[in-house]
Design a protein around this motif. Structure first.
Motif, PDB file in Angstrom:
ATOM      1  N   SER A  24       0.836  -1.213   0.000  1.00  8.28           N
ATOM      2  CA  SER A  24       0.000   0.000   0.000  1.00  8.28           C
ATOM      3  C   SER A  24       0.865   1.255   0.000  1.00  8.28           C
ATOM      4  N   TRP A  25       2.026   1.194   0.654  1.00  9.40           N
ATOM      5  CA  TRP A  25       2.934   2.353   0.653  1.00  9.40           C
ATOM      6  C   TRP A  25       3.537   2.585  -0.726  1.00  9.40           C
ATOM      7  N   THR A  26       3.754   1.516  -1.500  1.00  9.19           N
ATOM      8  CA  THR A  26       4.284   1.715  -2.858  1.00  9.19           C
ATOM      9  C   THR A  26       3.272   2.464  -3.719  1.00  9.19           C
ATOM     10  N   VAL A  27       1.981   2.306  -3.392  1.00  6.77           N
ATOM     11  CA  VAL A  27       0.924   2.995  -4.146  1.00  6.77           C
ATOM     12  C   VAL A  27       0.853   4.463  -3.749  1.00  6.77           C
ATOM     13  N   TRP A  28       0.881   4.726  -2.424  1.00  2.00           N
ATOM     14  CA  TRP A  28       0.643   6.085  -1.948  1.00  2.00           C
ATOM     15  C   TRP A  28       1.905   6.933  -1.812  1.00  2.00           C
ATOM     16  N   PHE A  29       3.069   6.302  -1.776  1.00  2.00           N
ATOM     17  CA  PHE A  29       4.303   7.066  -1.648  1.00  2.00           C
ATOM     18  C   PHE A  29       5.273   6.698  -2.791  1.00  2.00           C
ATOM     19  N   PRO A  30       4.838   6.921  -4.035  1.00  2.00           N
ATOM     20  CA  PRO A  30       5.659   6.488  -5.182  1.00  2.00           C
ATOM     21  C   PRO A  30       7.007   7.199  -5.239  1.00  2.00           C
ATOM     22  N   GLN A  31       7.115   8.356  -4.580  1.00  4.59           N
ATOM     23  CA  GLN A  31       8.380   9.097  -4.609  1.00  4.59           C
ATOM     24  C   GLN A  31       9.408   8.531  -3.631  1.00  4.59           C
ATOM     25  N   GLU A  32       8.994   7.630  -2.743  1.00 11.24           N
ATOM     26  CA  GLU A  32       9.917   7.050  -1.762  1.00 11.24           C
ATOM     27  C   GLU A  32      10.613   5.827  -2.381  1.00 11.24           C
ATOM     28  N   VAL A  33      11.790   6.060  -2.921  1.00 12.56           N
ATOM     29  CA  VAL A  33      12.510   5.030  -3.680  1.00 12.56           C
ATOM     30  C   VAL A  33      12.821   3.803  -2.820  1.00 12.56           C
ATOM     31  N   LYS A  34      13.137   4.015  -1.552  1.00 13.93           N
ATOM     32  CA  LYS A  34      13.524   2.899  -0.688  1.00 13.93           C
ATOM     33  C   LYS A  34      12.360   1.933  -0.457  1.00 13.93           C
ATOM     34  N   ILE A  35      11.146   2.474  -0.371  1.00 13.73           N
ATOM     35  CA  ILE A  35       9.962   1.606  -0.226  1.00 13.73           C
ATOM     36  C   ILE A  35       9.786   0.767  -1.487  1.00 13.73           C
ATOM     37  N   GLN A  36       9.906   1.425  -2.640  1.00 16.39           N
ATOM     38  CA  GLN A  36       9.775   0.709  -3.914  1.00 16.39           C
ATOM     39  C   GLN A  36      10.850  -0.384  -4.027  1.00 16.39           C
ATOM     40  N   ASP A  37      12.091  -0.027  -3.660  1.00 13.27           N
ATOM     41  CA  ASP A  37      13.208  -0.980  -3.746  1.00 13.27           C
ATOM     42  C   ASP A  37      12.988  -2.167  -2.816  1.00 13.27           C
ATOM     43  N   ALA A  38      12.521  -1.882  -1.603  1.00 15.30           N
ATOM     44  CA  ALA A  38      12.304  -2.955  -0.620  1.00 15.30           C
ATOM     45  C   ALA A  38      11.246  -3.934  -1.124  1.00 15.30           C
ATOM     46  N   TYR A  39      10.162  -3.387  -1.694  1.00 15.71           N
ATOM     47  CA  TYR A  39       9.081  -4.259  -2.174  1.00 15.71           C
ATOM     48  C   TYR A  39       9.538  -5.084  -3.382  1.00 15.71           C
ATOM     49  N   GLN A  40      10.270  -4.437  -4.305  1.00 19.06           N
ATOM     50  CA  GLN A  40      10.760  -5.167  -5.478  1.00 19.06           C
ATOM     51  C   GLN A  40      11.749  -6.260  -5.081  1.00 19.06           C
ATOM     52  N   MET A  41      12.546  -5.996  -4.054  1.00 20.46           N
ATOM     53  CA  MET A  41      13.495  -6.999  -3.569  1.00 20.46           C
ATOM     54  C   MET A  41      12.747  -8.226  -3.034  1.00 20.46           C
ATOM     55  N   LEU A  42      11.653  -7.980  -2.302  1.00 22.58           N
ATOM     56  CA  LEU A  42      10.847  -9.082  -1.777  1.00 22.58           C
ATOM     57  C   LEU A  42      10.263  -9.923  -2.919  1.00 22.58           C
ATOM     58  N   LYS A  43       9.884  -9.259  -4.010  1.00 24.59           N
ATOM     59  CA  LYS A  43       9.339  -9.985  -5.162  1.00 24.59           C
ATOM     60  C   LYS A  43      10.434 -10.780  -5.881  1.00 24.59           C
ATOM     61  N   LYS A  44      11.610 -10.167  -6.043  1.00 26.89           N
ATOM     62  CA  LYS A  44      12.711 -10.853  -6.720  1.00 26.89           C
ATOM     63  C   LYS A  44      13.161 -12.094  -5.955  1.00 26.89           C
ATOM     64  N   GLN A  45      13.121 -12.011  -4.625  1.00 27.76           N
ATOM     65  CA  GLN A  45      13.542 -13.142  -3.799  1.00 27.76           C
ATOM     66  C   GLN A  45      12.454 -14.195  -3.656  1.00 27.76           C
ATOM     67  N   GLY A  46      11.266 -13.916  -4.236  1.00 29.85           N
ATOM     68  CA  GLY A  46      10.174 -14.888  -4.171  1.00 29.85           C
ATOM     69  C   GLY A  46       9.450 -14.900  -2.847  1.00 29.85           C
ATOM     70  N   ILE A  47       9.766 -13.949  -1.960  1.00 35.40           N
ATOM     71  CA  ILE A  47       9.069 -13.873  -0.671  1.00 35.40           C
ATOM     72  C   ILE A  47       7.651 -13.362  -0.901  1.00 35.40           C
ATOM     73  N   VAL A  48       7.510 -12.391  -1.817  1.00 32.93           N
ATOM     74  CA  VAL A  48       6.189 -11.933  -2.270  1.00 32.93           C
ATOM     75  C   VAL A  48       6.018 -12.424  -3.693  1.00 32.93           C
ATOM     76  N   LYS A  49       5.035 -13.300  -3.905  1.00 30.06           N
ATOM     77  CA  LYS A  49       4.858 -13.908  -5.230  1.00 30.06           C
ATOM     78  C   LYS A  49       3.950 -13.087  -6.141  1.00 30.06           C
ATOM     79  N   GLU A  50       2.995 -12.356  -5.560  1.00 27.21           N
ATOM     80  CA  GLU A  50       2.133 -11.489  -6.352  1.00 27.21           C
ATOM     81  C   GLU A  50       1.616 -10.355  -5.478  1.00 27.21           C
ATOM     82  N   ASP A  51       1.248  -9.251  -6.129  1.00 23.09           N
ATOM     83  CA  ASP A  51       0.731  -8.105  -5.368  1.00 23.09           C
ATOM     84  C   ASP A  51      -0.526  -8.508  -4.617  1.00 23.09           C
ATOM     85  N   PRO A  52      -0.619  -8.143  -3.340  1.00 25.26           N
ATOM     86  CA  PRO A  52      -1.805  -8.533  -2.565  1.00 25.26           C
ATOM     87  C   PRO A  52      -3.045  -7.750  -2.978  1.00 25.26           C
TER      88      PRO A  52
END
Length: 287
Positions: A107-135
């Motif tokens: 939800s933070w990636t949606v509402w705070f698109p300018q916060e690069v670290k949030i975007q990076d953290a979420y993408q890292m979780l997806k790349k590592q397979g910890i998050v398989k699809e957007d909730p």
């Protein structure tokens, strides 16, 4: 401790509101609050962790830019990631808690698109397979308001909804917060649809450009009779793919009617594609 008491089934909204007020009153409030919340979110008691996540989201709603700035640092994001990661607490954290943590970060990636670290953290979780699809965010979940809001948000053009949202978010009544969430959910969906349209447009225009360039190169070799059988097949496949891209560009153009700049990009790509297809037919027919 009161706001996250695991022995209480529901949320103690009065206590949560006081916690938010204390965060706002103290200069170091956001920093201290997030340290405490990280500790509670990592609790082995599911109820305590879930209450802490509700407090966190309410703080995001009510504690402003200082809180947002602090929560968007890797120092805090890493504490949330530990709840999901099997290397840390992900082994014993309940699925319900992990699901909520994923929803919060998404939800933070949606509402705070300018916060690069949030975007990076979420993408890292997806790349590592910890998050398989957007909730899919549930309706009873409290989402942070857009701060700052994405450009062209419905709240920028609908003053009535903007005022309604501001009033609902200031309320301490659960019913009002849920109503605010439903309103925000509708905007999230609209923003996601806009984002998906932009993504489709960018990807399609990029594919058109790459295919046209490759097809021109192969046609040059074809004219000189220097094309191998494999490259001839590749050329034919490119032509067929470009034929399929034409109706896709028409659909994208119909979606972008209100956006002159986007429409111009699509029409330019369409002209480029038409010329390439005409060139193919001319060269292949002449041979």
């Amino acid at each position: 401790d009161e706001a996250t008491d695991p022995s209480i089934s529901g949320e103690n909204w009065e206590c949560i509101q006081r916690f938010c007020e204390q965060v706002n009153a103290d200069t170091e409030g956001p920093w201290f609050a997030l340290r405490l919340l990280a500790h509670k979110i990592q609790s082995p008691q599911e109820g305590e962790a879930l209450h802490a996540l509700t407090v966190l989201e309410t703080c995001v709603n009510n504690c402003g830019d200082r809180f947002h700035s602090e929560m968007a640092k890797f120092r805090f994001l890493n504490e949330l990631i530990k709840v999901l990661s099997p290397k840390y607490y992900g082994i014993w954290s309940s699925e319900k808690v992990k699901s909520r943590v994923t929803e919060v970060i998404f939800s933070w990636t949606v509402w705070f698109p300018q916060e690069v670290k949030i975007q990076d953290a979420y993408q890292m979780l997806k790349k590592q397979g910890i998050v398989k699809e957007d909730p899919k965010l549930p309706e009873d979940k409290i989402l942070p308001p857009p701060s700052p809001r994405p450009q062209n948000s419905i709240f920028d053009t609908d003053e009535e909804k903007s005022k309604l949202l501001a009033r609902l978010l200031k309320s301490s009544h659960p019913e009002d917060l849920q109503a605010a969430n439903r309103l925000i959910q509708s905007v999230v969906k609209e923003e996601q649809e806009k984002s998906a349209q932009v993504s489709r447009r960018v990807n399609t225009i990029s594919e058109v450009s790459e295919n046209v360039k490759r097809m021109d190169e192969l046609l040059g070799s074809y004219r000189r009779h220097e094309l191998s059988p494999a490259d001839q097949e590749a050329l034919q496949a490119l032509f067929q793919r470009c034929e399929k891209l034409r109706p896709l560009l028409f659909r994208l153009a119909s979606e972008a009617v209100a956006d002159e700049e986007a429409l111009a990009e699509i029409l330019q790509a369409s002209d480029k594609l038409s010329r390439a297809l005409g060139h193919y037919r001319q060269v292949v027919a002449s041979q």
